[in-house]
Enzyme design. Structure first.
Site, mmCIF file in Angstrom:
data_model
loop_
_atom_site.group_PDB
_atom_site.id
_atom_site.type_symbol
_atom_site.label_atom_id
_atom_site.label_comp_id
_atom_site.label_asym_id
_atom_site.label_seq_id
_atom_site.Cartn_x
_atom_site.Cartn_y
_atom_site.Cartn_z
ATOM 1 N N SER A 105 -7.554 -2.502 8.967
ATOM 2 C CA SER A 105 -7.497 -2.563 7.256
ATOM 3 C C SER A 105 -6.751 -3.670 6.956
ATOM 4 O O SER A 105 -6.896 -3.082 5.231
ATOM 5 C CB SER A 105 -6.582 -1.494 7.817
ATOM 6 O OG SER A 105 -6.546 -0.388 8.131
ATOM 7 N N SER A 165 -7.754 0.714 5.140
ATOM 8 C CA SER A 165 -7.104 1.364 4.227
ATOM 9 C C SER A 165 -6.340 0.679 3.244
ATOM 10 O O SER A 165 -5.878 1.541 2.079
ATOM 11 C CB SER A 165 -5.875 2.644 4.879
ATOM 12 O OG SER A 165 -4.720 1.600 5.704
ATOM 13 N N LYS A 209 0.537 -1.297 0.173
ATOM 14 C CA LYS A 209 -0.246 0.116 0.192
ATOM 15 C C LYS A 209 0.691 1.177 0.149
ATOM 16 O O LYS A 209 1.769 0.873 0.879
ATOM 17 C CB LYS A 209 -0.907 -0.366 1.407
ATOM 18 C CG LYS A 209 -0.207 -0.478 2.537
ATOM 19 C CD LYS A 209 -0.644 -0.408 3.226
ATOM 20 C CE LYS A 209 -2.384 0.191 4.005
ATOM 21 N NZ LYS A 209 -3.145 -0.004 4.961
#
Length: 536
Positions: free
Chosen positions: A246, A222, A147
């Site tokens: 997340s 996320s 990410k």
């Protein structure tokens, strides 16, 4: 004697009043749940009018290499059945093919990755001890993604903020470095919400990431970009992070395996804006993958020297496990668990009841306060949202950003502004209450699970919902964040698709440092119910 009779009558009256009070509370609870249910139906109906005609999914996979596990790919590379270059090129081409639909990849390093793959192939040609290579370089030549919020040397590290759009990392996050040292080849970074703090992956710098099973649906946050690209077969596995779901939330919405390890195992330096490691935190890095067999070897790499604290190689006979389950969190603010998710839980419980001979229904005390507890413990994290959202230039406020929004000068998304409003205007949880409830819940679950128990817990009230609809039901987030509060290991396990073609699944929880139990159950469920299903 008269006094005794009066005393008995008084007790009977109290019992009747308590019964009436309980009955009224149950009726009120039922009414609230039903109102919430119909509210969700209206939300889905209205959003469906706008979105349903726009529904698409990613194209079908043409190369079977894209369907394999990371350790299977590594084995094929080591044994020269296929080159690392071929595998890396195949995944790069898939990323290019799907990214226009899902908008997951925000920066790539395709050219460098191909060069590194060629170097791996050259190394293997010269290697005379493949068994040693298997131990020291378990993922040699295998591509991976991470990410955008995880530092990767030379790549953008904006955290989804316009004010950090040109910031590049000088070093790798420790977890990224560890996977590179294990032979992994980083091919790209993927989308996130601002500062990783929202339940969708959208920001003003990169835009919105779409679900590969239906681009009108959320990918979660996320690590939403990771969930989308791995599910779409653009990467075999990826490094995520999890402070409130997340890793597991995107794993659920995108039909993958995602694991949040026991506390204090994975290094956090380079994750988000953390520059150093510190043990007292809810955040943990973790694996995201399509196949259960990747979970344990991947986690071994991510926890590095802490591997001795787990029993990842210990055999587990799932027939001897103590099995518990909980049907819902009990939070009236969260949506009602829909029939599909109920059925998913029931089939898992029934399967393990047949395997083990029993499955016990429980209720974690305080689970109805999951979001409130997480909100409290976030205030104890080494994070200053109001400072970080400005790239640490100044401390902003809700009033300031609302004014900027109304005058057309805001650089933030609505999600970030809502977070500021939450911090500035809403009362904080009582310290003594939060600590007491957390301790009670943790003790209860530790005693139940012990060293040989697992808990099946709903992943969410329903599968991936329409984009933006999460603004109207934010408390569903409590199904994930509870286990960050408790610091327990928990694995999201995919269990196929619902009638709309969206992934469903279940969370598998174990007591601290019994992550291996989660993985054993994940493998059993994958073997029984099929696990990950390609979007097409």
């Amino acid at each position: 004697m008269c006094t005794s009779i009066k005393s008995e009558e008084s007790l009977q009256c109290k019992d009747i009043l308590q019964l009436i009070k309980k009955l009224c509370c149950d009726i009120l609870r039922y009414i609230i749940i039903q109102i919430h249910f119909y509210f969700d139906c209206i939300v889905d109906f209205v959003f469906g009018i706008y979105y349903d005609s726009k529904a698409k999914k990613v194209p079908a996979v043409k190369n079977d290499l894209l369907l394999e596990s990371a350790i299977s790919l590594a084995e094929k590379i080591r044994t020269k059945k296929v080159t690392s270059e071929e595998i890396v090129r195949t995944y790069i081409e898939r990323c290019k093919e799907v990214n226009s639909l899902i908008n997951a990849v925000v920066e790539d390093r395709y050219s460098d990755a191909i060069k590194e793959a060629k170097a791996v192939d050259a190394m293997i040609e010269k290697c005379k001890d493949l068994e040693k290579m298997k131990i020291t370089l378990p993922f040699l030549g295998v591509p991976f993604t991470t990410k955008e919020s995880n530092c990767a040397k030379g790549l953008i590290h904006s955290m989804g903020l316009l004010c950090r759009r040109n910031h590049r990392s000088e070093e790798d996050a420790t977890t990224v470095r560890l996977l590179k040292e294990a032979g992994g080849i980083l091919i790209a970074k993927t989308n996130i919400p601002e500062l990783n703090l929202w339940i969708e992956s959208r920001n003003n710098l990169y835009g919105q990431t779409n679900n590969p099973y239906n681009i009108t649906r959320t990918v979660g946050g996320s690590s939403g970009g990771e969930g989308a690209i791995v599910a779409a077969c653009g990467a075999p596995f990826s490094i995520c992070s999890d402070i409130g779901g997340s890793t597991r939330m995107p794993a659920f919405f995108n039909g993958l395996f995602g694991h949040k390890p026991s506390e204090g195992l994975t290094p956090v330096a380079g994750i988000g804006l953390r520059e150093n490691d510190y043990p007292d935190t809810m955040v943990a890095a973790g694996p995201l993958c399509k196949k259960a067999e990747d979970l344990a070897p991947f986690l071994k790499v991510l926890i590095g020297p802490n591997v001795h604290r787990l029993k990842l190689d210990k055999p587990v006979n799932v027939k001897n496990l103590k099995v518990f389950y909980q049907e819902s969190s009990g939070d009236l603010r969260a949506s009602k668990i829909n029939s599909t998710m109920q059925a998913t839980l029931i089939k898992v419980v029934q399967h393990f009841r047949e395997l083990t001979g029993s499955a016990t229904k429980i209720k974690i005390p305080g689970s109805e306060y999951s979001y409130k507890l997480w909100r409290y413990w976030m205030t104890r994290e080494n994070v200053n949202f109001k400072l970080n959202i400005t790239d640490r230039k100044y401390i902003t406020s809700a009033k300031r950003e609302i004014f900027n929004l109304l005058t057309g000068n805001s650089q933030l998304t609505l999600a970030a502004i809502i977070k500021l409003i939450d911090e500035d205007f809403l009362p904080q949880e009582n310290d003594e209450w939060a600590r007491k409830v957390t301790a009670k819940a943790k003790q209860f679950l530790e005693e139940k699970l012990g060293d040989n128990g697992v808990l099946f817990y709903p992943s969410a009230p329903f599968p991936a919902s329409y984009h933006y609809s999460t603004y109207l039901r934010p408390f569903n987030f409590g199904y994930w964040c509870l286990f960050n509060v408790l610091r327990f290991p928990v694995c999201q396990v995919p269990l196929g698709l619902d009638k709309e073609g969206l992934p469903v699944g279940i969370q598998v929880v174990a007591a601290p440092y019994n992550d291996h139990l989660c993985f054993a159950v994940a493998k059993e469920l994958e073997a029984t119910f099929g696990g990950w299903v390609p979007p097409s």
